[in-house]
Design a protein around this motif. Structure first.
Motif, PDB file in Angstrom:
ATOM      1  N   VAL A   3       0.899  -1.162   0.000  1.00 20.92           N
ATOM      2  CA  VAL A   3       0.000   0.000   0.000  1.00 20.92           C
ATOM      3  C   VAL A   3       0.932   1.204   0.000  1.00 20.92           C
ATOM      4  O   VAL A   3       1.506   1.556   1.025  1.00 20.92           O
ATOM      5  CB  VAL A   3      -0.935   0.015   1.230  1.00 20.92           C
ATOM      6  CG1 VAL A   3      -1.838   1.242   1.186  1.00 20.92           C
ATOM      7  CG2 VAL A   3      -1.775  -1.258   1.287  1.00 20.92           C
ATOM      8  N   ALA A   4       1.106   1.782  -1.183  1.00 16.50           N
ATOM      9  CA  ALA A   4       2.155   2.788  -1.308  1.00 16.50           C
ATOM     10  C   ALA A   4       1.867   3.751  -2.449  1.00 16.50           C
ATOM     11  O   ALA A   4       1.021   3.512  -3.297  1.00 16.50           O
ATOM     12  CB  ALA A   4       3.502   2.098  -1.543  1.00 16.50           C
ATOM     13  N   TYR A   5       2.626   4.826  -2.409  1.00 18.37           N
ATOM     14  CA  TYR A   5       2.674   5.786  -3.505  1.00 18.37           C
ATOM     15  C   TYR A   5       3.910   5.419  -4.323  1.00 18.37           C
ATOM     16  O   TYR A   5       5.025   5.441  -3.792  1.00 18.37           O
ATOM     17  CB  TYR A   5       2.827   7.214  -2.970  1.00 18.37           C
ATOM     18  CG  TYR A   5       1.701   7.678  -2.087  1.00 18.37           C
ATOM     19  CD1 TYR A   5       0.678   8.464  -2.604  1.00 18.37           C
ATOM     20  CD2 TYR A   5       1.662   7.339  -0.738  1.00 18.37           C
ATOM     21  CE1 TYR A   5      -0.362   8.905  -1.796  1.00 18.37           C
ATOM     22  CE2 TYR A   5       0.632   7.768   0.078  1.00 18.37           C
ATOM     23  CZ  TYR A   5      -0.377   8.552  -0.456  1.00 18.37           C
ATOM     24  OH  TYR A   5      -1.399   8.984   0.354  1.00 18.37           O
ATOM     25  N   HIS A   6       3.718   5.069  -5.570  1.00 17.16           N
ATOM     26  CA  HIS A   6       4.828   4.723  -6.466  1.00 17.16           C
ATOM     27  C   HIS A   6       4.966   5.841  -7.502  1.00 17.16           C
ATOM     28  O   HIS A   6       4.010   6.128  -8.222  1.00 17.16           O
ATOM     29  CB  HIS A   6       4.561   3.409  -7.201  1.00 17.16           C
ATOM     30  CG  HIS A   6       4.472   2.221  -6.306  1.00 17.16           C
ATOM     31  ND1 HIS A   6       5.543   1.392  -6.070  1.00 17.16           N
ATOM     32  CD2 HIS A   6       3.444   1.718  -5.582  1.00 17.16           C
ATOM     33  CE1 HIS A   6       5.171   0.429  -5.243  1.00 17.16           C
ATOM     34  NE2 HIS A   6       3.904   0.614  -4.921  1.00 17.16           N
ATOM     35  N   TYR A   7       6.144   6.438  -7.562  1.00 22.52           N
ATOM     36  CA  TYR A   7       6.437   7.473  -8.557  1.00 22.52           C
ATOM     37  C   TYR A   7       7.569   6.952  -9.437  1.00 22.52           C
ATOM     38  O   TYR A   7       8.660   6.660  -8.932  1.00 22.52           O
ATOM     39  CB  TYR A   7       6.877   8.775  -7.874  1.00 22.52           C
ATOM     40  CG  TYR A   7       5.823   9.365  -6.977  1.00 22.52           C
ATOM     41  CD1 TYR A   7       4.860  10.234  -7.475  1.00 22.52           C
ATOM     42  CD2 TYR A   7       5.773   9.040  -5.621  1.00 22.52           C
ATOM     43  CE1 TYR A   7       3.874  10.775  -6.649  1.00 22.52           C
ATOM     44  CE2 TYR A   7       4.797   9.577  -4.788  1.00 22.52           C
ATOM     45  CZ  TYR A   7       3.854  10.436  -5.311  1.00 22.52           C
ATOM     46  OH  TYR A   7       2.886  10.962  -4.489  1.00 22.52           O
ATOM     47  N   ASN A   8       7.303   6.806 -10.730  1.00 24.05           N
ATOM     48  CA  ASN A   8       8.316   6.353 -11.673  1.00 24.05           C
ATOM     49  C   ASN A   8       8.569   7.450 -12.692  1.00 24.05           C
ATOM     50  O   ASN A   8       7.625   8.008 -13.262  1.00 24.05           O
ATOM     51  CB  ASN A   8       7.878   5.064 -12.370  1.00 24.05           C
ATOM     52  CG  ASN A   8       7.911   3.883 -11.426  1.00 24.05           C
ATOM     53  OD1 ASN A   8       8.962   3.416 -11.052  1.00 24.05           O
ATOM     54  ND2 ASN A   8       6.731   3.429 -11.021  1.00 24.05           N
ATOM     55  N   LEU A   9       9.849   7.738 -12.926  1.00 23.94           N
ATOM     56  CA  LEU A   9      10.251   8.786 -13.858  1.00 23.94           C
ATOM     57  C   LEU A   9      10.912   8.129 -15.062  1.00 23.94           C
ATOM     58  O   LEU A   9      11.849   7.337 -14.904  1.00 23.94           O
ATOM     59  CB  LEU A   9      11.233   9.748 -13.185  1.00 23.94           C
ATOM     60  CG  LEU A   9      10.679  10.656 -12.084  1.00 23.94           C
ATOM     61  CD1 LEU A   9      10.329   9.896 -10.826  1.00 23.94           C
ATOM     62  CD2 LEU A   9      11.675  11.739 -11.764  1.00 23.94           C
ATOM     63  N   ILE A  10      10.424   8.467 -16.254  1.00 19.23           N
ATOM     64  CA  ILE A  10      10.944   7.888 -17.487  1.00 19.23           C
ATOM     65  C   ILE A  10      11.384   9.018 -18.412  1.00 19.23           C
ATOM     66  O   ILE A  10      10.587   9.906 -18.731  1.00 19.23           O
ATOM     67  CB  ILE A  10       9.860   7.015 -18.170  1.00 19.23           C
ATOM     68  CG1 ILE A  10       9.421   5.900 -17.212  1.00 19.23           C
ATOM     69  CG2 ILE A  10      10.369   6.454 -19.493  1.00 19.23           C
ATOM     70  CD1 ILE A  10       8.115   5.251 -17.568  1.00 19.23           C
ATOM     71  N   ASP A  11      12.661   8.966 -18.813  1.00 15.71           N
ATOM     72  CA  ASP A  11      13.221   9.996 -19.688  1.00 15.71           C
ATOM     73  C   ASP A  11      12.613   9.875 -21.084  1.00 15.71           C
ATOM     74  O   ASP A  11      12.578   8.792 -21.661  1.00 15.71           O
ATOM     75  CB  ASP A  11      14.744   9.841 -19.755  1.00 15.71           C
ATOM     76  CG  ASP A  11      15.383  10.917 -20.609  1.00 15.71           C
ATOM     77  OD1 ASP A  11      14.963  12.086 -20.519  1.00 15.71           O
ATOM     78  OD2 ASP A  11      16.308  10.583 -21.374  1.00 15.71           O
ATOM     79  N   LYS A  12      12.142  11.017 -21.624  1.00 17.63           N
ATOM     80  CA  LYS A  12      11.523  11.061 -22.956  1.00 17.63           C
ATOM     81  C   LYS A  12      12.060  12.262 -23.727  1.00 17.63           C
ATOM     82  O   LYS A  12      11.367  13.262 -23.898  1.00 17.63           O
ATOM     83  CB  LYS A  12       9.994  11.187 -22.835  1.00 17.63           C
ATOM     84  CG  LYS A  12       9.311  10.008 -22.213  1.00 17.63           C
ATOM     85  CD  LYS A  12       9.065   8.957 -23.244  1.00 17.63           C
ATOM     86  CE  LYS A  12       8.185   7.867 -22.690  1.00 17.63           C
ATOM     87  NZ  LYS A  12       8.007   6.775 -23.600  1.00 17.63           N
ATOM     88  N   ASP A  13      13.310  12.201 -24.191  1.00 18.26           N
ATOM     89  CA  ASP A  13      13.886  13.285 -24.999  1.00 18.26           C
ATOM     90  C   ASP A  13      13.672  14.667 -24.386  1.00 18.26           C
ATOM     91  O   ASP A  13      12.861  15.452 -24.875  1.00 18.26           O
ATOM     92  CB  ASP A  13      13.312  13.256 -26.422  1.00 18.26           C
ATOM     93  CG  ASP A  13      13.641  11.978 -27.156  1.00 18.26           C
ATOM     94  OD1 ASP A  13      14.770  11.480 -26.979  1.00 18.26           O
ATOM     95  OD2 ASP A  13      12.778  11.484 -27.900  1.00 18.26           O
ATOM     96  N   ASN A  14      14.404  14.975 -23.340  1.00 14.83           N
ATOM     97  CA  ASN A  14      14.335  16.267 -22.644  1.00 14.83           C
ATOM     98  C   ASN A  14      13.010  16.504 -21.921  1.00 14.83           C
ATOM     99  O   ASN A  14      12.726  17.620 -21.500  1.00 14.83           O
ATOM    100  CB  ASN A  14      14.627  17.441 -23.597  1.00 14.83           C
ATOM    101  CG  ASN A  14      16.036  17.372 -24.133  1.00 14.83           C
ATOM    102  OD1 ASN A  14      16.965  17.025 -23.413  1.00 14.83           O
ATOM    103  ND2 ASN A  14      16.191  17.685 -25.403  1.00 14.83           N
ATOM    104  N   GLN A  15      12.214  15.497 -21.808  1.00 11.76           N
ATOM    105  CA  GLN A  15      10.993  15.547 -21.011  1.00 11.76           C
ATOM    106  C   GLN A  15      11.018  14.344 -20.072  1.00 11.76           C
ATOM    107  O   GLN A  15      11.809  13.426 -20.247  1.00 11.76           O
ATOM    108  CB  GLN A  15       9.738  15.474 -21.895  1.00 11.76           C
ATOM    109  CG  GLN A  15       9.580  16.648 -22.842  1.00 11.76           C
ATOM    110  CD  GLN A  15       8.342  16.482 -23.698  1.00 11.76           C
ATOM    111  OE1 GLN A  15       8.127  15.445 -24.307  1.00 11.76           O
ATOM    112  NE2 GLN A  15       7.521  17.520 -23.739  1.00 11.76           N
TER     113      GLN A  15
END
Length: 145
Positions: free
Chosen positions: A92-104
């Motif tokens: 039971v959690a907050y999952h934040y995933n960051l994925i690089d998308k060409d300067n975004q």
């Protein structure tokens, strides 16, 4: 069999992942998209960082960071002392995933799974609004850095 109660949303942010990360772990920014207690430490949050809320009924709501991979992934576990079930890390959690998308950066947010706890639907419903409001504020803050 219970239905999985997990809120899933995402947003594309016009900023490098390092700026999004800063908004996710720096209390100065976190306080603008989530609640923090008064006098919360100013240092960036890391694995083991906790936020403890004292509830009117004497119980506590606790969030603690169980995983922090800079610019990639942040997992913040949620636990209520009144809960009959004590979830495992990440359940039971907050999952934040960051994925690089060409300067975004594509920020994916998952909150839950609330199906394992009593009154899970209530937590799920509240998390839908939280996810929408917080992702917009995280985007705005990261793009302004």
């Amino acid at each position: 069999m219970t239905k999985e109660l997990t809120v899933c949303t995402e947003t594309l942010i016009n900023a490098h992942a390092s700026k999004v990360w800063e908004v996710l772990v720096n209390p100065e920014y976190v306080a603008q998209w989530d609640e923090l207690p008064e006098n919360y430490p100013e240092e960036n949050m890391t694995v083991g960082s906790k936020v403890v809320w004292k509830l009117p009924n004497g119980e506590q709501s606790i969030t603690s960071i169980s995983k922090a991979v800079p610019n990639l992934e942040l997992v913040i576990d949620l636990y209520g002392t009144a809960w009959k079930v004590k979830p495992q890390a990440g359940e039971v959690a907050y999952h934040y995933n960051l994925i690089d998308k060409d300067n975004q950066t594509l920020l994916k947010i998952e909150i839950g799974d609330f199906s394992i706890i009593e009154n899970g639907q209530m937590y799920y419903d509240a998390s839908i609004e939280f996810a929408e409001v917080s992702k917009a504020e995280i985007k705005k803050l990261a793009e302004s850095l």
